[in-house]
Design a protein around this motif. Sequence first.
Motif, PDB file in Angstrom:
ATOM      1  N   HIS A 111       0.809  -1.215   0.000  1.00 23.31           N
ATOM      2  CA  HIS A 111       0.000   0.000   0.000  1.00 23.31           C
ATOM      3  C   HIS A 111       0.849   1.275   0.000  1.00 23.31           C
ATOM      4  CE1 HIS A 111      -3.352  -2.664   0.808  1.00 23.31           C
ATOM      5  NE2 HIS A 111      -2.699  -3.162   1.853  1.00 23.31           N
ATOM      6  N   THR A 112       2.167   1.139   0.087  1.00 25.73           N
ATOM      7  CA  THR A 112       3.032   2.314   0.160  1.00 25.73           C
ATOM      8  C   THR A 112       3.049   3.058  -1.176  1.00 25.73           C
ATOM      9  OG1 THR A 112       4.451   1.212   1.781  1.00 25.73           O
ATOM     10  CG2 THR A 112       5.352   3.137   0.669  1.00 25.73           C
ATOM     11  N   LYS A 113       2.855   4.375  -1.108  1.00 27.03           N
ATOM     12  CA  LYS A 113       2.920   5.216  -2.298  1.00 27.03           C
ATOM     13  C   LYS A 113       4.174   6.079  -2.231  1.00 27.03           C
ATOM     14  CE  LYS A 113      -2.105   5.462  -2.911  1.00 27.03           C
ATOM     15  NZ  LYS A 113      -3.294   6.366  -3.007  1.00 27.03           N
ATOM     16  N   VAL A 114       4.824   6.217  -3.370  1.00 32.29           N
ATOM     17  CA  VAL A 114       6.068   6.981  -3.389  1.00 32.29           C
ATOM     18  C   VAL A 114       5.820   8.433  -3.005  1.00 32.29           C
ATOM     19  CG1 VAL A 114       5.967   7.569  -5.854  1.00 32.29           C
ATOM     20  CG2 VAL A 114       8.176   7.404  -4.694  1.00 32.29           C
ATOM     21  N   GLU A 115       4.635   8.988  -3.387  1.00 30.92           N
ATOM     22  CA  GLU A 115       4.334  10.374  -3.025  1.00 30.92           C
ATOM     23  C   GLU A 115       4.253  10.532  -1.508  1.00 30.92           C
ATOM     24  OE1 GLU A 115       2.575   8.541  -5.106  1.00 30.92           O
ATOM     25  OE2 GLU A 115       2.969   9.446  -7.075  1.00 30.92           O
ATOM     26  N   THR A 116       3.724   9.505  -0.832  1.00 31.36           N
ATOM     27  CA  THR A 116       3.630   9.548   0.623  1.00 31.36           C
ATOM     28  C   THR A 116       5.015   9.543   1.249  1.00 31.36           C
ATOM     29  OG1 THR A 116       1.519   8.353   0.508  1.00 31.36           O
ATOM     30  CG2 THR A 116       2.630   8.421   2.655  1.00 31.36           C
ATOM     31  N   LEU A 117       5.945   8.778   0.677  1.00 36.77           N
ATOM     32  CA  LEU A 117       7.318   8.747   1.188  1.00 36.77           C
ATOM     33  C   LEU A 117       7.981  10.106   1.037  1.00 36.77           C
ATOM     34  CD1 LEU A 117       8.580   5.271  -0.122  1.00 36.77           C
ATOM     35  CD2 LEU A 117       7.791   5.844   2.176  1.00 36.77           C
TER      36      LEU A 117
END
Length: 365
Positions: A111-117
């Motif tokens: 569920h990890t999104k690069v934008e969130t990182l």
Amino acid sequence: MTQTSTKPKVWVLGNGQLGAMLTHAGEPLAIDVRAVDIMTPTDDILPLAPNDIITAEREQWPESALSLQLSTHPHFVNGPVFSRLADRYSQKSLLDQLNVPTAPWSLVDDHTKVETLYQAFGPRVLMKRRTGGYDGKGQHWLKQAEAGDIPHDWRNLAIAEQAINFDEEVSLVGVRTREGQCVFYPLTLNLHQDGILMASIAPLARLDHLQAQAETMLSAIMHELEYAGVMAMECFRVGDNLLVNELAPRVHNSGHWTQAGTHMDQFQLHLRALCGIAIPQPQVNFQCVMVNLIGIDNDPRWLSLPNAELYWYNKEVRPGRKVGHLNLSVPNLTVLTNSISALQTWMPNQYQAPLAWILAEFTKS
């Protein structure tokens, strides 16, 4: 373990250079150290005795009849610790649990999104494989300016960390006895190049004010794990604060300087802790410089230096492979300067920056 007339026997999971140096360190203590090749498939069974002690020179190993025999022995010291620290997810979780400072991080899952990182950690994010990966391997940079994205085969197998603008890298090597006594070497200053440790310097008076902070951090970790033996803690220095980068539940490359610089090196310290032998505070005899030998042939001229001790691992020389190290004791600045100047002449281009770094550290006003 109490001292008896029977020669203690310690088996080491792994027979690389660390296993070889543990074997050498056992000889003056009359400890029979057997480093075991666990990388070559075999059906051999070892003649383990009930009171033998098992340790490891690495955090992970392939499963085989041999490795299972060693790792399931009742005296496999720190058995649960190896897998816990080999996984960066559980290692980082331990640091957070103990409130030991480390780089902000998160697990990378489906569920990890690069934008969130990028929102959480900024425009540069370092991904690290949860297991494996060392000397710069198993890492992947995400850079917002380059529209970086998470590799599809890294999900659930990696963590993401905030990029740290650190001042320098230091490490602390310490030991904990079975009874909970902790003893430490002075902090070591380290230089990495392409993710590989190239050189270490210890001790340095300018790091003394960070010693208590580092010892408090590593003590908390070893006590929580009920650890026995030598452990290394690699840190970033950011001003007067330390952030843990990696933990190694074993003797460590950045502790090799203790072979020349102290009266009791990290390998003997580890064996003493495993076998219940007294551990006084190691005495520093000299400042010392350690130079890793990476992918270069043995040069007999190194041994002409008056302050050099060579540890050659007798490995096939390949690019990027650690094949030995040089310890240079520092009785005075003139001896060190002359030796570094000679090495600058003899060693290839990849060593010019590390050798200049060493000289700069010792000639600061």
